[in-house]
Structures are given as C-alpha cells and as structure tokens.
Design an enzyme around this catalytic site. Structure first.
Site, PDB file in Angstrom:
ATOM      1  N   SER A 229      -8.978   0.688  -2.446  1.00  0.00           N
ATOM      2  CA  SER A 229      -9.033  -0.745  -2.173  1.00  0.00           C
ATOM      3  C   SER A 229      -9.258  -0.910  -0.686  1.00  0.00           C
ATOM      4  O   SER A 229      -8.962  -0.010   0.109  1.00  0.00           O
ATOM      5  CB  SER A 229      -7.705  -1.405  -2.565  1.00  0.00           C
ATOM      6  OG  SER A 229      -7.601  -2.719  -2.048  1.00  0.00           O
TER       7      SER A 229
ATOM      8  N   TYR B 210       1.620  -2.436  -1.810  1.00  0.00           N
ATOM      9  CA  TYR B 210       0.295  -2.064  -2.309  1.00  0.00           C
ATOM     10  C   TYR B 210      -0.508  -1.365  -1.222  1.00  0.00           C
ATOM     11  O   TYR B 210      -1.172  -0.356  -1.474  1.00  0.00           O
ATOM     12  CB  TYR B 210      -0.425  -3.320  -2.796  1.00  0.00           C
ATOM     13  CG  TYR B 210      -1.767  -3.064  -3.429  1.00  0.00           C
ATOM     14  CD1 TYR B 210      -1.904  -2.218  -4.531  1.00  0.00           C
ATOM     15  CD2 TYR B 210      -2.920  -3.704  -2.951  1.00  0.00           C
ATOM     16  CE1 TYR B 210      -3.144  -2.001  -5.124  1.00  0.00           C
ATOM     17  CE2 TYR B 210      -4.152  -3.499  -3.535  1.00  0.00           C
ATOM     18  CZ  TYR B 210      -4.262  -2.644  -4.621  1.00  0.00           C
ATOM     19  OH  TYR B 210      -5.493  -2.427  -5.201  1.00  0.00           O
TER      20      TYR B 210
END
Length: 262
Positions: A144, A157
C-alpha cells in the site's frame, strides 16, 4: 495447418499463479486479469462460497485457506503443489482495521493486522519458495502507499504495511543471484466493495466517506492490470516497487475532492 477463416486451437497455458485474498477486490480482479492473459490461476482465501463463484466465472482453481494459520497454510501448500508447477505467487491478502490514534491504539487490531499483512505474506512466501525456485518464478507483494508514508489515524496499518514492504525488500536482497523476482505493488486509494467497510467494522457511512468527492479513485481492475503487466515483463526485468495512485491523490494527506452537491 488451419483452415482459412478459422482461429487456431488456443495454446494450453503453461504458466501458473497463486493469488491470495482471491475472494474479493484486488485478489479476484487479479485472478480475472491473469486468466485473460493466458495464465492458469489458483485462488486462495478463507471464503469458499466466494471462491466457488469466482471459479464458475473464470475457470480458476481454488484452495480454501487462512494465511494466518500455519496448519491451514501447510495443508494449502500440499494442495497447491499437487496441482503442478507454480510460476508466480501474488501475496494480495491483507487489510486494515480501525483508524485510532497511536496513543489510543487497539492492540488487538494491531496484532491482527500484523498477523495478516506481514506474517501471512512471509508464511505463504516461505512455504512456496521451493516450488518457485524450481520454475525461476516471481513473488508479488501487494502492499500500500501506507507502506511508504504515514498518515494520522493509520498507525497500525502503516506499521504493518511498512513491515511487509521491508520484508519483501529484504527478501529481494537475499535472493540476488537466484533467478527469482520479488516485486512490490503499492496501491493508493482503491475503491473496492470491502476494504473500507471491513476497516470500519461494517459502518457503511464511514466507508463511503473515504471516497466521497474523489473523482475516479482506482478500481481493483487497475491494480490487477499493474500486477499482470509486472508479471508479463521479460524474466530479467524486476519491478522492485511500483506505486499506483489515482490522479486525484497526490499523497495520503493530499487528495482532491469535489465539493458536495446540495
């Protein structure tokens, strides 16, 4: 010889890929893209019903497994290697949970994100490395843009994805000299049916707000195409890291949003 005006018999696919997190979103889109490109594909995920639907749609094989469970992965690898040679592993399974500040961290969520995004990816990679060595194969790790830059409310995250990225980068260094590719694909804002909904525990309003006003966020098919392209390159070409964002998003903290319509 073929009769004029008729198509030749299609060649039997010789490349085979395993895609984790294949039951929805980027994983399912990657299965579709690779099959369209002539690959044999085995999708892997926990939800058998979703995998069966994808198999009926695309003709892929599938294996039901939970990448956070060593026993489940061991059983899956036995099934995967029994299907034949493996030329690519796409580590796509992952996800975000919550948006708490670091000083209010839900450590259970942090642990679950680490187990899924980091340990799951490493577990699958290590388990299939022997098979990939036999084919001089490729390892794709879908991280990501959170693996490249922090943002408020994303600490758990970001930490997990950064760790996943660093694990892939370290593996790339350690495998130099072997004919194996290790590639990172880092998506920015991708509007899928489940990512934000899972992150916000099923709160559809919060999930919708992530994309509100953003013109043309990426789709799962956009990232699947990046994965397909990376794998299609000649064997001596390694895409070390590919960041993919929509035009409207310059960074995690700078995204163009259209004003709400009254």
């Amino acid at each position: 010889m073929t009769t004029p005006g008729t198509d030749p018999t299609p060649a039997t696919p010789t490349k085979r890929a395993v895609v984790t997190g294949a039951s929805s979103g980027i994983g399912a889109a990657t299965v579709r893209a690779l099959i369209a490109d002539g690959w044999l594909v085995t999708g892997l995920a926990r939800r058998e019903g979703r995998l069966a639907e994808l198999a009926a749609e695309t003709g892929c094989d599938y294996v039901v497994a939970d990448i956070t469970s060593p026993d489940s992965v061991a059983a899956a690898v036995d099934a995967l290697t029994a299907h034949g040679p493996i030329h690519a592993l796409v580590n796509n399974a992952g996800g975000a949970l919550g948006s708490d500040r670091v000083d209010a961290a839900n450590l259970d969520q942090w642990q679950r994100m680490y187990e899924l995004n980091v340990l799951g990816t490493v577990r699958m990679t290590n388990a299939l490395l022997p098979a990939l060595r036999e084919t001089a194969g490729s390892i794709v790790v879908v991280t990501s843009t959170a693996a490249h830059e922090p943002y408020e409310g994303g600490g758990g995250y970001v930490a997990a994805k950064y760790a996943e990225r660093v694990a892939a980068r370290t593996l790339r260094l350690e495998l130099v000299g072997e004919p194996l590719r290790v590639m990172e694909i880092a998506p920015g804002m991708v509007h899928t049916e489940e990512f934000s909904l899972v992150r916000f525990a099923g709160d559809q309003g919060k999930a919708n707000a992530v994309y509100e006003g953003v013109p043309n966020p990426l789709t799962a098919a956009d990232i699947a195409e990046a994965i397909r392209w990376s794998l299609s390159l000649p064997a001596h070409v390694n895409v070390d890291s590919l960041v993919v964002r929509p035009v409207a998003q310059a960074s995690y903290t700078k995204t163009h949003r259209l004003p709400a319509q009254s």
